[in-house]
Scaffold this motif. Structure first.
Motif, PDB file in Angstrom:
ATOM      1  N   ASN A   8       0.933  -1.196  -0.141  1.00 33.94           N
ATOM      2  CA  ASN A   8      -0.102   0.149   0.110  1.00 33.94           C
ATOM      3  C   ASN A   8       0.692   1.337  -0.022  1.00 33.94           C
ATOM      4  O   ASN A   8       0.453   2.283   0.580  1.00 33.94           O
ATOM      5  N   PHE A   9       1.741   1.147  -0.686  1.00 30.64           N
ATOM      6  CA  PHE A   9       2.739   2.542  -0.874  1.00 30.64           C
ATOM      7  C   PHE A   9       2.548   3.076  -2.051  1.00 30.64           C
ATOM      8  O   PHE A   9       2.656   2.622  -3.134  1.00 30.64           O
ATOM      9  N   THR A  10       1.765   4.304  -1.931  1.00 35.65           N
ATOM     10  CA  THR A  10       1.178   5.090  -3.276  1.00 35.65           C
ATOM     11  C   THR A  10       2.093   5.383  -4.183  1.00 35.65           C
ATOM     12  O   THR A  10       2.115   5.026  -5.340  1.00 35.65           O
ATOM     13  N   ALA A  11       3.225   6.193  -3.637  1.00 36.24           N
ATOM     14  CA  ALA A  11       4.156   6.934  -4.537  1.00 36.24           C
ATOM     15  C   ALA A  11       4.853   5.940  -5.484  1.00 36.24           C
ATOM     16  O   ALA A  11       4.964   6.307  -6.930  1.00 36.24           O
ATOM     17  N   PRO A  12       5.596   4.690  -4.800  1.00 36.65           N
ATOM     18  CA  PRO A  12       6.144   3.648  -5.961  1.00 36.65           C
ATOM     19  C   PRO A  12       5.217   3.185  -7.065  1.00 36.65           C
ATOM     20  O   PRO A  12       5.718   2.964  -7.988  1.00 36.65           O
ATOM     21  N   GLN A  13       3.928   3.067  -6.569  1.00 35.37           N
ATOM     22  CA  GLN A  13       2.804   2.569  -7.631  1.00 35.37           C
ATOM     23  C   GLN A  13       2.766   3.489  -8.889  1.00 35.37           C
ATOM     24  O   GLN A  13       2.808   2.985  -9.944  1.00 35.37           O
ATOM     25  N   ILE A  14       2.871   4.780  -8.666  1.00 42.14           N
ATOM     26  CA  ILE A  14       2.781   5.706  -9.592  1.00 42.14           C
ATOM     27  C   ILE A  14       4.052   5.870 -10.490  1.00 42.14           C
ATOM     28  O   ILE A  14       4.217   5.804 -11.554  1.00 42.14           O
ATOM     29  N   TYR A  15       5.183   5.796  -9.613  1.00 40.26           N
ATOM     30  CA  TYR A  15       6.547   5.805 -10.296  1.00 40.26           C
ATOM     31  C   TYR A  15       6.777   4.706 -11.210  1.00 40.26           C
ATOM     32  O   TYR A  15       7.226   4.858 -12.411  1.00 40.26           O
TER      33      TYR A  15
END
Length: 233
Positions: free
Chosen positions: A8-15
């Motif tokens: 549930n780490f949002t930033a790495p999902q976007i990157y």
């Protein structure tokens, strides 16, 4: 990005989606690239942070440029991008902002402005630690030099860019460098140098193709502009 989703780490999902979308676009699969870009936009919508909101927008603009639709990219690119302090921007955003803006200038044939901006970006990269994108910036500069009929300068720059891309092991960046190097050397009458660039480029094409198991995806890659240029003598 599956690990990021499970944690549930949002930033790495976007990157991670940004990197994957760009990689797919360079390999010619724009359908999947735009699909993954839309996933990144959906995720970023849940965050109230400017960087994460702007990243998918920049990504979409960049994909449209790569797909040959610079007009649509200009409509998408936020005006705020012109006011961002690049030296204070984190690496992924820096790369997307710089290359997207410069590709738009290249499409508009604003070669003098592009030369000035790319030199500033190269200076930032050389002193800021994001040296791995230097070959990509050198390629953009070489294209601007070609637009100004400064072929000898472009040839020397491409030789250096190719050497750096080999050193960094970035085949994705090296492939278009070799394609343009082949074109420039041909125009300068250096047929042997053009052939060396062509053969090296074809070796990289074969490497990528051998690692694409999906026949339809492989066919898209083999019909990209860079690959077609390297296979046309």
């Amino acid at each position: 990005f599956l690990a990021a989703e499970r944690a549930n780490f949002t930033a790495p999902q976007i990157y991670a989606r940004a990197h994957m979308a760009l990689s797919l676009a360079h390999l010619g699969d724009f359908d999947r690239a735009f699909k993954i870009m839309r996933e990144a936009q959906s995720i970023s919508g849940s965050l109230n942070l400017t960087a994460f909101v702007n990243l998918p927008i920049l990504l979409e603009a960049h994909l449209h440029i790569l797909a040959g639709n610079a007009h649509q990219a200009r409509r998408l690119l936020p005006e705020s991008m012109d006011r961002l302090e690049l030296s204070r921007t984190e690496p992924v955003m820096f790369s997307l902002i710089v290359t997207t803006k410069m590709l738009l200038k290249l499409a508009a044939e604003e070669f003098d402005e592009l030369l000035s901006e790319v030199d500033d970006a190269i200076d930032l990269v050389e002193h800021g630690g994001l040296i791995i994108i230097l070959p990509e910036l050198q390629l953009l500069k070489a294209r601007a030099l070609m637009g100004l009929n400064r072929r000898d300068e472009a040839a020397a720059l491409l030789s250096d860019a190719a050497a750096r891309a080999r050193y960094f092991g970035v085949k994705k960046s090296l492939l278009p460098i070799l394609a343009l190097q082949m074109e420039v050397e041909k125009e300068l009458g250096n047929e042997s140098a053009a052939e060396v660039a062509r053969q090296e480029g074809q070796t990289i094409v074969a490497f990528f193709a051998s690692h694409i198991s999906d026949p339809a995806f492989r066919e898209k890659f083999m019909h990209t502009e860079v690959v077609r240029a390297l296979h046309n003598k």
